[in-house]
Scaffold this active site. Structure first.
Site, short mmCIF file in Angstrom:
data_model
loop_
_atom_site.label_atom_id
_atom_site.label_comp_id
_atom_site.label_asym_id
_atom_site.label_seq_id
_atom_site.Cartn_x
_atom_site.Cartn_y
_atom_site.Cartn_z
N HIS A 175 0.81 -1.15 -0.09
CA HIS A 175 -0.01 0.09 0.14
C HIS A 175 0.78 1.10 -0.09
O HIS A 175 1.91 1.35 0.74
CB HIS A 175 -0.85 0.07 1.25
CG HIS A 175 -2.09 -0.76 1.02
ND1 HIS A 175 -3.09 -0.94 2.25
CD2 HIS A 175 -2.31 -1.69 0.31
CE1 HIS A 175 -4.00 -1.82 1.67
NE2 HIS A 175 -3.47 -2.53 0.39
N TYR A 184 -9.80 5.09 6.98
CA TYR A 184 -9.98 5.39 8.49
C TYR A 184 -11.28 6.44 8.37
O TYR A 184 -11.27 7.56 7.80
CB TYR A 184 -8.78 6.01 9.13
CG TYR A 184 -7.74 5.14 9.32
CD1 TYR A 184 -6.77 4.54 8.51
CD2 TYR A 184 -7.45 4.85 10.81
CE1 TYR A 184 -5.85 3.74 8.77
CE2 TYR A 184 -6.28 3.89 11.31
CZ TYR A 184 -5.56 3.29 10.07
OH TYR A 184 -4.49 2.41 10.36
N PRO A 227 -4.63 -0.26 18.52
CA PRO A 227 -4.29 -0.82 17.02
C PRO A 227 -4.55 0.30 16.08
O PRO A 227 -4.14 -0.07 14.79
CB PRO A 227 -5.40 -1.97 16.62
CG PRO A 227 -6.47 -1.67 17.78
CD PRO A 227 -5.92 -1.20 18.83
N LYS A 246 0.77 -0.76 15.24
CA LYS A 246 2.18 -0.52 15.49
C LYS A 246 2.69 -1.86 16.45
O LYS A 246 3.83 -1.91 16.62
CB LYS A 246 2.67 0.83 16.34
CG LYS A 246 2.45 2.04 15.67
CD LYS A 246 3.77 2.21 14.84
CE LYS A 246 3.61 3.17 13.77
NZ LYS A 246 3.67 2.81 12.26
N TYR A 281 3.25 6.60 10.13
CA TYR A 281 2.80 5.44 9.79
C TYR A 281 3.50 4.45 9.10
O TYR A 281 3.41 3.22 9.50
CB TYR A 281 1.55 5.82 8.92
CG TYR A 281 0.29 4.92 8.87
CD1 TYR A 281 -0.70 5.05 9.71
CD2 TYR A 281 0.54 3.77 7.92
CE1 TYR A 281 -1.91 3.92 9.55
CE2 TYR A 281 -0.77 2.85 7.81
CZ TYR A 281 -1.65 3.04 8.66
OH TYR A 281 -2.63 1.93 8.69
C1 FAD Z 1 -7.40 -8.80 18.60
C2 FAD Z 1 -6.02 -8.42 18.35
C3 FAD Z 1 -5.86 -7.50 17.45
C4 FAD Z 1 -4.75 -6.80 16.90
N1 FAD Z 1 -4.55 -6.05 15.88
C5 FAD Z 1 -3.41 -5.43 15.54
C6 FAD Z 1 -3.17 -4.89 14.35
O1 FAD Z 1 -4.22 -4.57 13.58
N2 FAD Z 1 -1.94 -4.27 14.03
C7 FAD Z 1 -0.75 -4.34 15.08
O2 FAD Z 1 0.09 -3.84 14.44
N3 FAD Z 1 -1.02 -4.90 16.08
C8 FAD Z 1 -2.20 -5.55 16.28
N4 FAD Z 1 -2.44 -6.36 17.37
C9 FAD Z 1 -1.17 -6.29 18.51
C10 FAD Z 1 -0.21 -7.40 17.99
O3 FAD Z 1 -0.95 -8.44 17.50
C11 FAD Z 1 0.68 -7.71 19.15
O4 FAD Z 1 1.31 -6.24 19.23
C12 FAD Z 1 1.79 -8.71 18.66
O5 FAD Z 1 1.26 -10.03 18.71
C13 FAD Z 1 2.96 -8.61 19.72
O6 FAD Z 1 3.81 -9.95 19.65
P1 FAD Z 1 4.43 -10.53 20.68
O7 FAD Z 1 5.11 -11.57 20.09
O8 FAD Z 1 4.98 -9.41 21.60
O9 FAD Z 1 3.22 -10.99 21.57
P2 FAD Z 1 2.03 -12.24 21.25
O10 FAD Z 1 1.71 -11.94 19.80
O11 FAD Z 1 1.01 -12.07 22.29
O12 FAD Z 1 2.83 -13.63 21.73
C14 FAD Z 1 3.10 -13.93 23.12
C15 FAD Z 1 3.09 -15.63 22.96
O13 FAD Z 1 3.37 -15.96 24.30
C16 FAD Z 1 2.80 -17.03 24.41
N5 FAD Z 1 2.64 -17.12 26.10
C17 FAD Z 1 1.78 -16.52 26.83
N6 FAD Z 1 1.80 -16.82 28.26
C18 FAD Z 1 2.79 -17.85 28.26
C19 FAD Z 1 3.26 -18.67 29.16
N7 FAD Z 1 3.35 -18.59 30.45
N8 FAD Z 1 4.69 -19.35 28.70
C20 FAD Z 1 5.02 -19.36 27.47
N9 FAD Z 1 4.40 -18.83 26.48
C21 FAD Z 1 3.46 -18.01 26.74
C22 FAD Z 1 1.36 -16.59 23.86
O14 FAD Z 1 0.46 -17.95 23.80
C23 FAD Z 1 1.83 -16.35 22.62
O15 FAD Z 1 2.14 -17.26 21.63
C24 FAD Z 1 -3.54 -6.80 17.81
C25 FAD Z 1 -3.40 -7.73 19.13
C26 FAD Z 1 -4.87 -8.44 19.38
C27 FAD Z 1 -5.01 -9.27 20.62
#
Ligand code: FAD
Length: 391
Positions: free
Chosen positions: A72, A201, A293, A297, A385
């Site tokens: 995009h 948006y 969201p 980011k 962005y």
């Molecule tokens: C519904 C939703 C929609 C979103 N939409 C957007 C979007 O459109 N754009 C955007 O940029 N961001 C979005 N986000 C945010 C983005 O998805 C997160 O910022 C991203 O997933 C962060 O990655 P992470 O690896 O830090 O955490 P996570 O993706 O949460 O990964 C953490 C991992 O740790 C595991 N875990 C948890 N507890 C334990 C434990 N005790 N022991 C071992 N493993 C564990 C979990 O199962 C998971 O697999 C969204 C989030 C949600 C919830």
């Protein structure tokens, strides 16, 4: 078991970190509570910054992304029944953003890890971290009824907002900064081709709406709803009718509709802990910070954190120097707070707040008018962005 870096969590942060460490010749073990199917199907983010895309391609896990992604070159801000395009190409010297779902990134990273024969422990139970101030911290968990322990040099807490790493840090060490919004996003996936080439948006007196997409056949659509809304009060007909109202625009544009096959409500929160480190444990991604969201980011910040962490571990194992590890938190937080500011600003400009009054509404419309008519303001939005520079 013994390894150099014990990684808790196989989300984007944990898996990208494990991949980067492998490329630096550093051993790691990833411990995750969920199954492979669960992490590969969990619907979350969909928009990748240029820096994230470049990193995935340059490190050899971007082949399918390049084939299947949508690129995009701008977004549309729509208000008062008129659309206004923010042209990223013209405003940022050719930078773009990429649509490729988070769970597809996860599939690519899991495949790369398993193909390399590297340890990825899934469906671990009762995960806990120990000895965070000792020479050999460890991750304990239960697997097939047996207690297991991974001893390591350092632990990477990549287990998301609800994980166990951050709460394992003693009281009084971390400072929390938080803003909880009085609304959430009702998100759907629908079998309908996107109604626009780029994200739209929508600011509307009934509340915010976002038109985005996953593929050329699947639309991802969001509606602002109260934070305590019950998803059962939103049958499909109501969702489409509300989307039609909030996205209406003068001219012959039409909202494409189709069967809804996934819907959920996500709360909105801004959250940061400082510092992002305690003893031998470093936090990354949602374990340390959450953004609403609106600015897309969350995933991108998680990748930016672990890129810095991987460089710091690489320096440590190559030279014994801990300078980059000591500066990890400070370096990440500088970028995290800028992303927090941008995500808060986009959210504040585009959503209706409970306390809204006529003054606030006029002020928001004036801001949108300014942002879509001043080149300086458009450039500010565009450069944030597409993603601020990593270094
Ligand atoms: C519904 C939703 C929609 C979103 N939409 C957007 C979007 O459109 N754009 C955007 O940029 N961001 C979005 N986000 C945010 C983005 O998805 C997160 O910022 C991203 O997933 C962060 O990655 P992470 O690896 O830090 O955490 P996570 O993706 O949460 O990964 C953490 C991992 O740790 C595991 N875990 C948890 N507890 C334990 C434990 N005790 N022991 C071992 N493993 C564990 C979990 O199962 C998971 O697999 C969204 C989030 C949600 C919830």
């Amino acid at each position: 078991m013994r390894t150099q870096i014990g990684i808790v969590g196989a989300g984007p942060a944990g898996l990208v970190l494990a991949h980067l460490l492998h490329l630096h010749g550093i051993e790691s073990v990833v411990v995750e509570t969920r199954s492979r199917k669960y992490i590969e199907e969990r619907v979350r983010a969909g928009l990748l910054e240029q820096g994230t895309v470049n990193l995935l391609i340059e490190t050899g896990v971007g082949e399918r992304l390049q084939r299947e992604c949508l690129t995009h070159h701008g977004i549309e801000l729509r208000f008062n029944r008129r659309g206004h395009r923010i042209d990223f190409d013209a405003l940022t010297g050719g930078k773009t953003v990429t649509i490729y779902a988070q769970h597809e990134v996860i599939k690519d990273l899991v495949a790369a890890r398993l193909a390399a024969g590297l340890p990825l422990i899934l469906e671990a139970e009762n995960v806990s971290v120990h000895g965070l101030n000792s020479a050999s911290p460890s991750i304990r968990f239960r697997m097939a009824g047996e207690e297991q322990e991974v001893h390591c040099d350092y632990i990477a807490g990549c287990d998301g907002f609800h994980g166990i790493c951050r709460p394992s840090i003693p009281d009084g060490v971390l400072t929390e900064f938080e803003r909880v919004y009085p609304f959430g996003w009702l998100g759907i996936l629908a079998k309908a081709p996107p109604s626009s080439e780029e994200l739209v948006y929508n600011y509307h007196e009934r509340g915010f709406a976002l038109l985005t997409m996953r593929t050329r056949e699947i639309s991802r659509l969001y509606l602002q709803v109260p934070h305590d809304e019950d998803i059962n009060s939103w049958p499909d007909d109501r969702i489409w009718s509300e989307l039609r109202l909030r996205t209406a625009v003068d001219g012959d544009w039409k909202l494409n509709e189709g069967p809804i096959f996934q819907k959920n409500i996500a709360p909105m929160r801004s959250y940061v802990v400082e510092p992002m480190q305690y003893g031998k444990m470093f936090l990354a991604g949602d374990a340390a910070h959450i953004v609403p969201p609106t600015g897309a980011k969350g995933l991108n910040l998680a990748v930016a954190d672990v890129r810095i962490m991987a460089q710091a571990f690489a320096e440590f194992y190559a030279t014994g120097k801990t300078h980059l590890l000591e500066n990890y938190s400070q370096k990440c937080l500088r970028r995290v707070w800028k992303a927090q500011r941008f995500s808060w600003w986009m959210t504040s400009m585009l959503h209706r707040f409970d306390t809204d009054n006529a003054f606030d509404q006029r002020r928001q419309l004036a801001e949108l008018d300014y942002v879509t008519s001043s080149r300086a303001a458009m450039t500010t939005l565009a450069e944030n962005y597409v993603g601020l520079p990593w270094d």
